[in-house]
Design an enzyme around this catalytic site. Structure first.
Site, mmCIF file in Angstrom:
data_model
loop_
_atom_site.group_PDB
_atom_site.id
_atom_site.type_symbol
_atom_site.label_atom_id
_atom_site.label_comp_id
_atom_site.label_asym_id
_atom_site.label_seq_id
_atom_site.Cartn_x
_atom_site.Cartn_y
_atom_site.Cartn_z
ATOM 1 N N TYR A 102 16.120 30.258 7.220
ATOM 2 C CA TYR A 102 14.861 30.901 7.627
ATOM 3 C C TYR A 102 14.729 30.907 9.146
ATOM 4 C CZ TYR A 102 13.028 30.537 2.844
ATOM 5 O OH TYR A 102 12.817 30.655 1.501
ATOM 6 N N LYS A 161 0.841 -1.209 0.000
ATOM 7 C CA LYS A 161 0.000 0.000 0.000
ATOM 8 C C LYS A 161 0.876 1.258 0.000
ATOM 9 C CE LYS A 161 -0.224 -0.222 5.029
ATOM 10 N NZ LYS A 161 -1.036 -0.522 6.204
ATOM 11 N N MET A 177 12.137 24.232 1.270
ATOM 12 C CA MET A 177 11.359 23.415 0.332
ATOM 13 C C MET A 177 12.275 22.596 -0.588
ATOM 14 S SD MET A 177 8.376 24.514 -2.354
ATOM 15 C CE MET A 177 7.345 25.306 -1.147
ATOM 16 N N ARG A 207 -10.513 0.334 15.546
ATOM 17 C CA ARG A 207 -10.455 1.102 14.307
ATOM 18 C C ARG A 207 -11.455 0.510 13.317
ATOM 19 N NH1 ARG A 207 -4.739 1.613 11.153
ATOM 20 N NH2 ARG A 207 -5.226 -0.558 10.692
HETATM 21 C C1 LIG Z 1 -0.209 -1.469 6.953
HETATM 22 C C2 LIG Z 1 -0.795 -2.707 7.480
HETATM 23 C C3 LIG Z 1 -0.005 -3.851 7.688
HETATM 24 C C4 LIG Z 1 1.503 -3.841 7.587
HETATM 25 O O1 LIG Z 1 2.012 -3.267 8.769
HETATM 26 P P1 LIG Z 1 3.589 -3.197 9.050
HETATM 27 O O2 LIG Z 1 3.713 -2.643 10.408
HETATM 28 O O3 LIG Z 1 4.133 -2.276 8.008
HETATM 29 O O4 LIG Z 1 4.098 -4.575 8.888
HETATM 30 C C5 LIG Z 1 -0.632 -5.024 8.035
HETATM 31 N N1 LIG Z 1 -1.970 -5.060 8.208
HETATM 32 C C6 LIG Z 1 -2.761 -3.974 8.062
HETATM 33 C C7 LIG Z 1 -4.215 -4.090 8.287
HETATM 34 C C8 LIG Z 1 -2.201 -2.771 7.704
HETATM 35 O O5 LIG Z 1 -2.985 -1.693 7.561
#
Ligand SMILES: *Cc1c(COP(=O)(O)O)cnc(C)c1O
Length: 359
Positions: free
Chosen positions: A256, A34, A304, A130
């Protein structure tokens, strides 16, 4: 000319998934790609891992469809499921698997008109609060999904650990794992629980499928550790170079907001990387950067397109010399710690203008 490059080491990615396989020899691996492969490139990471992974996981339907359109044939699981009822036919069309975490999703699957059933993973809430069925929803959700002709049998069971990376929450993590297995007793389908932290630290959480994300990329999920502590190799090296080198006097106010004042006569290097490339603006004075074989501290606010490093009195570095912001030379975990964030965020935030190069 490529000013900032995220160099992606495919051999390191392969080394890491092989290392994971040795940790979980009895599990199948869902490689989590992802967020553009945690910033390492969605297709690049998936195609490199394809011969070694048993499945892939995405967070967005668009990511999953893009992988299919580019020829990835292994199972792809949507970790959060889908967001719109109109997405369900797309799951079928692209042969995607989905987590199902609430009754809106159950209803959308029930209502859809599909030629073939889709593979579903019922998601339960074991303590994160969640997503997922609450304890009093588990039986009804299971029943409805099992009775639904659009759901391929057997139904999988999936959940996510919320404190596997937090040693002080040991008992809470144990309770989550125990509750998962209690619910799992009534499931005949596949189970999927462990993330990276679960894989490394909680053998009890290893089920038929595991879901490594961050460790694929060679990064530690634990504060105070780096990937190499677990035999992992960093996959991304973020590199650039010096575009200016200048002498400043003791007392010179740099950048800055005059956020850094030279404590002595010294030489300042200007590195052509800033928050417009994804380097964190929150990096405080003293964040490590690699230049010419040594670590030098950042000085002043990150801009930036540039940042400052204190090369030290008498430094001989020249315009064009290489700088590494993170990677093998400077673990991204150390940069993240300085910035008060986690390495996940830093690698995910690589901006589109950064050149990607594979080795
Ligand atoms: C992102 C995610 C993972 C992977 O988590 P890591 O800590 O990067 O191994 C696994 N399961 C779910 C549901 C996630 O959202």
């Amino acid at each position: 000319m490529n000013v900032v490059t995220a160099q992606i080491d495919k051999q390191a990615l392969i080394h890491n998934i092989k290392t994971i396989k040795q940790l979980v020899p009895h599990s199948k691996i869902v490689a989590v790609v992802k967020a553009n492969g945690y910033g390492h490139g969605l297709y690049l990471t998936a195609s490199t891992l394809d011969p070694y992974a048993d499945a892939f996981a995405a967070a967005r339907l668009s990511e999953a469809i893009s992988l299919r359109e580019r020829g990835i044939k292994k199972p792809i699981i949507l970790l959060e499921g889908f967001y719109e009822p109109s997405d369900v036919p797309l799951l079928a069309k692209y042969n995607l698997e989905t987590a199902v975490h609430d009754f809106e999703q159950v209803e959308a699957i029930e209502q859809a008109e599909l030629a073939d059933p889709i593979r579903c993973w019922m998601k339960i809430d074991i303590g994160m609060h969640r997503l997922g069925a609450a304890p009093d929803e588990v039986n009804e959700m299971k029943l409805r999904l099992e009775q639904c002709a659009n759901v391929r049998k057997p139904l999988g069971l999936i959940s996510h650990l919320s404190v596997a990376d937090t040693p002080s929450e040991y008992p809470y993590n144990e309770a989550q794992i125990d509750y998962f297995f209690k619910i799992a007793r009534n499931f005949s389908g596949d189970l999927c629980l462990a993330n990276s932290a679960g894989i490394l630290r909680w053998p009890k959480s290893h089920t038929a499928w595991v879901r490594p994300g961050i460790i694929l990329y060679g990064i530690s999920p634990f504060d105070g550790k780096v990937g190499s502590d677990f035999g992992l190799q960093p996959v991304m090296t973020l590199k650039s170079y010096l575009i200016a080198v200048r002498k400043v006097k003791r007392g010179a106010k740099v950048g800055y907001g005059a956020a850094w004042t030279a404590p002595r006569d010294t030489v300042i290097g200007i590195v052509a990387t800033g928050y417009g490339d994804g380097y964190p603006r929150s990096a405080p004075n003293g964040t490590p950067v690699w230049v010419n074989g040594r670590i030098v501290p950042t000085a002043g606010h990150v801009c930036m397109d540039m940042l400052f490093v204190d090369l030290g009195p008498g430094a001989q570095d020249k315009v064009g010399d290489k700088a590494v912001l993170w990677g093998k030379e400077v673990p991204v975990e150390l940069v993240a710690e300085r910035c008060g964030t986690i390495p996940y965020e830093l690698v995910c935030r690589i901006m589109p203008r950064v050149n990607v190069e594979t080795v």
